[in-house]
Design a protein around this motif. Structure first.
Motif, short mmCIF file in Angstrom:
data_model
loop_
_atom_site.label_atom_id
_atom_site.label_comp_id
_atom_site.label_asym_id
_atom_site.label_seq_id
_atom_site.Cartn_x
_atom_site.Cartn_y
_atom_site.Cartn_z
N ASP A 66 63.06 60.75 19.47
CA ASP A 66 64.12 61.01 20.44
C ASP A 66 64.99 59.75 20.58
N TRP A 67 66.26 59.89 20.24
CA TRP A 67 67.22 58.78 20.31
C TRP A 67 68.17 58.93 21.50
N SER A 68 67.84 59.80 22.46
CA SER A 68 68.81 60.17 23.50
C SER A 68 68.91 59.18 24.65
N GLY A 69 68.03 58.19 24.70
CA GLY A 69 68.11 57.27 25.85
C GLY A 69 67.58 55.90 25.52
N ASN A 70 67.65 55.03 26.51
CA ASN A 70 67.19 53.65 26.38
C ASN A 70 65.78 53.51 26.94
N CYS A 71 65.11 52.39 26.61
CA CYS A 71 63.89 51.99 27.28
C CYS A 71 64.18 50.71 28.05
N GLY A 72 64.18 50.80 29.37
CA GLY A 72 64.48 49.63 30.18
C GLY A 72 63.42 48.56 30.09
N ASN A 73 62.16 48.97 29.95
CA ASN A 73 61.09 47.98 29.84
C ASN A 73 61.22 47.15 28.56
N LEU A 74 61.38 47.82 27.42
CA LEU A 74 61.51 47.09 26.17
C LEU A 74 62.82 46.32 26.08
N SER A 75 63.78 46.66 26.92
CA SER A 75 65.03 45.89 26.97
C SER A 75 64.74 44.41 27.25
N ALA A 76 63.66 44.15 28.00
CA ALA A 76 63.30 42.77 28.33
C ALA A 76 62.87 41.98 27.12
N ARG A 104 74.53 29.28 21.10
CA ARG A 104 74.38 30.00 22.37
C ARG A 104 72.98 29.89 22.95
N VAL A 105 72.12 29.15 22.27
CA VAL A 105 70.73 29.06 22.70
C VAL A 105 70.37 27.62 23.05
N PRO A 106 70.18 27.31 24.33
CA PRO A 106 69.82 25.94 24.72
C PRO A 106 68.37 25.62 24.36
N ASP A 107 68.07 24.34 24.14
CA ASP A 107 66.68 23.95 23.90
C ASP A 107 65.83 24.19 25.14
N ASN A 108 66.41 23.93 26.29
CA ASN A 108 65.72 24.15 27.55
C ASN A 108 66.67 24.79 28.55
N GLY A 109 66.15 25.71 29.34
CA GLY A 109 66.99 26.41 30.31
C GLY A 109 66.98 27.91 30.05
N ILE A 110 68.12 28.54 30.29
CA ILE A 110 68.23 29.99 30.17
C ILE A 110 69.25 30.35 29.10
N ALA A 111 68.81 31.13 28.12
CA ALA A 111 69.71 31.67 27.11
C ALA A 111 70.24 33.02 27.59
N ILE A 112 71.55 33.19 27.51
CA ILE A 112 72.17 34.45 27.91
C ILE A 112 72.41 35.28 26.65
N VAL A 113 71.72 36.41 26.54
CA VAL A 113 71.85 37.27 25.37
C VAL A 113 72.59 38.54 25.78
N ARG A 114 73.70 38.78 25.08
CA ARG A 114 74.55 39.94 25.38
C ARG A 114 74.17 41.07 24.42
N ILE A 115 73.58 42.12 24.99
CA ILE A 115 73.00 43.20 24.19
C ILE A 115 73.84 44.47 24.31
N TRP A 116 74.16 45.05 23.16
CA TRP A 116 74.79 46.38 23.16
C TRP A 116 73.70 47.41 22.98
N GLN A 117 73.49 48.24 24.00
CA GLN A 117 72.47 49.28 23.94
C GLN A 117 73.10 50.50 23.25
N ALA A 118 72.76 50.66 21.98
CA ALA A 118 73.47 51.62 21.14
C ALA A 118 73.18 53.07 21.48
N ASN A 119 72.00 53.37 22.05
CA ASN A 119 71.68 54.76 22.38
C ASN A 119 72.65 55.33 23.40
N ILE A 120 72.98 54.55 24.43
CA ILE A 120 73.80 55.05 25.52
C ILE A 120 75.15 54.36 25.63
N GLY A 121 75.42 53.40 24.72
CA GLY A 121 76.72 52.74 24.73
C GLY A 121 76.96 51.89 25.96
#
Length: 394
Positions: free
Chosen positions: A99-109, A125-142
């Motif tokens: 089923d490709w109709s939706g996302n999984c919010g848990n695995l999104s993490a 875009r990835v610091p050695d220390n701190g918080i990396a901000i990853v911009r994800i396109w969730q393709a199932n639901i756009g």
């Protein structure tokens, strides 16, 4: 006769939130499986161990539950202002179906950490220390998901003291922002409330006419009141999953809700749409013992929520359904909002079978239409195994 050897494919087995799944980089899949279609579905089913008439997935990586029969494909994104594309496949346990109709919010993490470790993110875009901000396109639901991934000495931090009910051990916190979470579903034209109402009368043959909030946010979800279907909202898995009549009742509610939401054109189509929509029931706060034995007092939560996933009561709460809960709670008059006491609110803590979870969302109304800019929640993720998964070459 001679038999061809197994093929091996680079893969990582990861826990994300209260789910587990097999993660792949798109470029590592066999060429035929790098595009949607029969070959991809067949490969993922064989990896997970489906279809399995025994319902155990012994000959695969699946764990024979909706939370552990999951696959993820990640690739570098060609979209502006996004780092990676994330595609989620929910593998049916006993049928030949992905089923490709939706996302999984848990695995999104787990997508952000996997993408960083897999070399899919620009190193700048990835610091050695701190918080990396990853911009994800969730393709199932756009939709866009922003993951805040902790980094320590150039590596993804996985250990920590963040505790998540439904997960035994603490880990590092990954905050997720689900941007503009109203799902763009075929037939619903992207409407948060596809019927135009925050509460509808839903006629369900054999069950009755139920008050229902049907919402597209995070994942299409049908909310009903627990007492209207004979429950208190304190139920654990066995109370429902061992009751065949109850499971059939929930599937009937799901089918008629999906039809009303415009997600299917006739009731027969629901069999090909196992992952969406979800059905959840809500109740006022009441004390109960969670599945771990932990006591949840009425004062610990704003409301109680139980949700069905792939035909069974979920052991905790699906991440995408948590987004739906956060969104519905922020909109006055929905069943979720009313169960939490009504009024305006931008966050709620709800009780689920494994404990509690806090989620947040901010809703605004313009010209009679509700919009939510983002929903926020925290999860954790941890790599369980990495290397190659093997499957028969056929």
């Amino acid at each position: 006769m001679a038999h061809a050897p197994q093929i091996r494919i680079p893969a990582t087995y990861i826990r994300g939130g209260t789910s587990k799944g097999v993660f792949f980089r798109l470029k590592d899949l066999p060429e035929a499986a790098q595009v949607p279609g029969v070959a991809r579905d067949a490969l993922l089913m064989r990896v997970i161990g489906s279809p399995d008439p025994y319902g155990k997935q012994i000959d695969g990586m699946g764990g024979a539950t909706s939370s552990t029969s999951k696959t993820v494909i990640v690739a570098k994104s060609s979209r502006p202002d996004h780092d990676v594309d994330y595609l989620f496949g929910q593998v049916s346990i006993d049928r030949a179906f992905v089923d490709w109709s939706g996302n999984c919010g848990n695995l999104s993490a787990a997508v952000g950490p996997f993408a960083i470790s897999g070399g899919l993110i620009d190193p700048d875009r990835v610091p050695d220390n701190g918080i990396a901000i990853v911009r994800i396109w969730q393709a199932n639901i756009g939709k866009t998901i922003i993951a805040h991934v902790p980094m320590t000495n150039g590596a993804v931090q996985e250990t920590g003291d963040f505790e998540l009910d439904g997960v035994t051990f603490p880990a590092a916190e990954v905050q997720l922002e689900f941007m503009d979470p109203a799902a763009e579903e075929e037939g619903a034209e992207g409407a948060m409330f596809p019927t135009g109402n925050v509460v509808d009368d839903l006629d369900v043959p054999g069950v009755g006419t139920l008050k229902a909030t049907m919402i597209n946010a995070g994942i299409p979800t049908i909310f009903v009141n627990a007492d209207a279907i004979g429950y208190t909202g304190t139920e654990l898995q066995d109370a429902i999953n061992s009751d065949d009549a109850a499971l059939k009742k929930f599937e009937t509610i799901r089918a008629h809700g999906a039809l009303r939401m415009g997600l299917i054109k006739n009731l027969d189509e629901i069999a090909k749409r196992q992952h969406t929509p979800k059905v959840a029931f809500v109740a006022w706060p009441t004390a109960y013992a969670a599945s771990s034995g932990k006591r949840v007092d009425a004062g610990d939560v704003d409301l109680l929520v139980r949700a069905m996933s792939m035909g069974k009561l979920h052991h905790a709460m699906m991440g995408t359904a948590a987004v739906a809960i956060a969104t519905a709670a922020a909109i006055p008059g929905t069943l979720v909002n009313l169960a939490a006491g009504g009024g305006e609110r931008n966050a709620v803590r709800f009780g689920h079978p494994s404990g509690t979870l806090r989620v947040g969302a901010e809703a605004t109304q313009a010209n009679g239409e509700w919009t939510v800019k983002k929903a926020v929640m925290s999860r954790s993720a941890r790599v369980l195994m990495e290397g190659w998964v093997r499957v028969p070459s056929e």
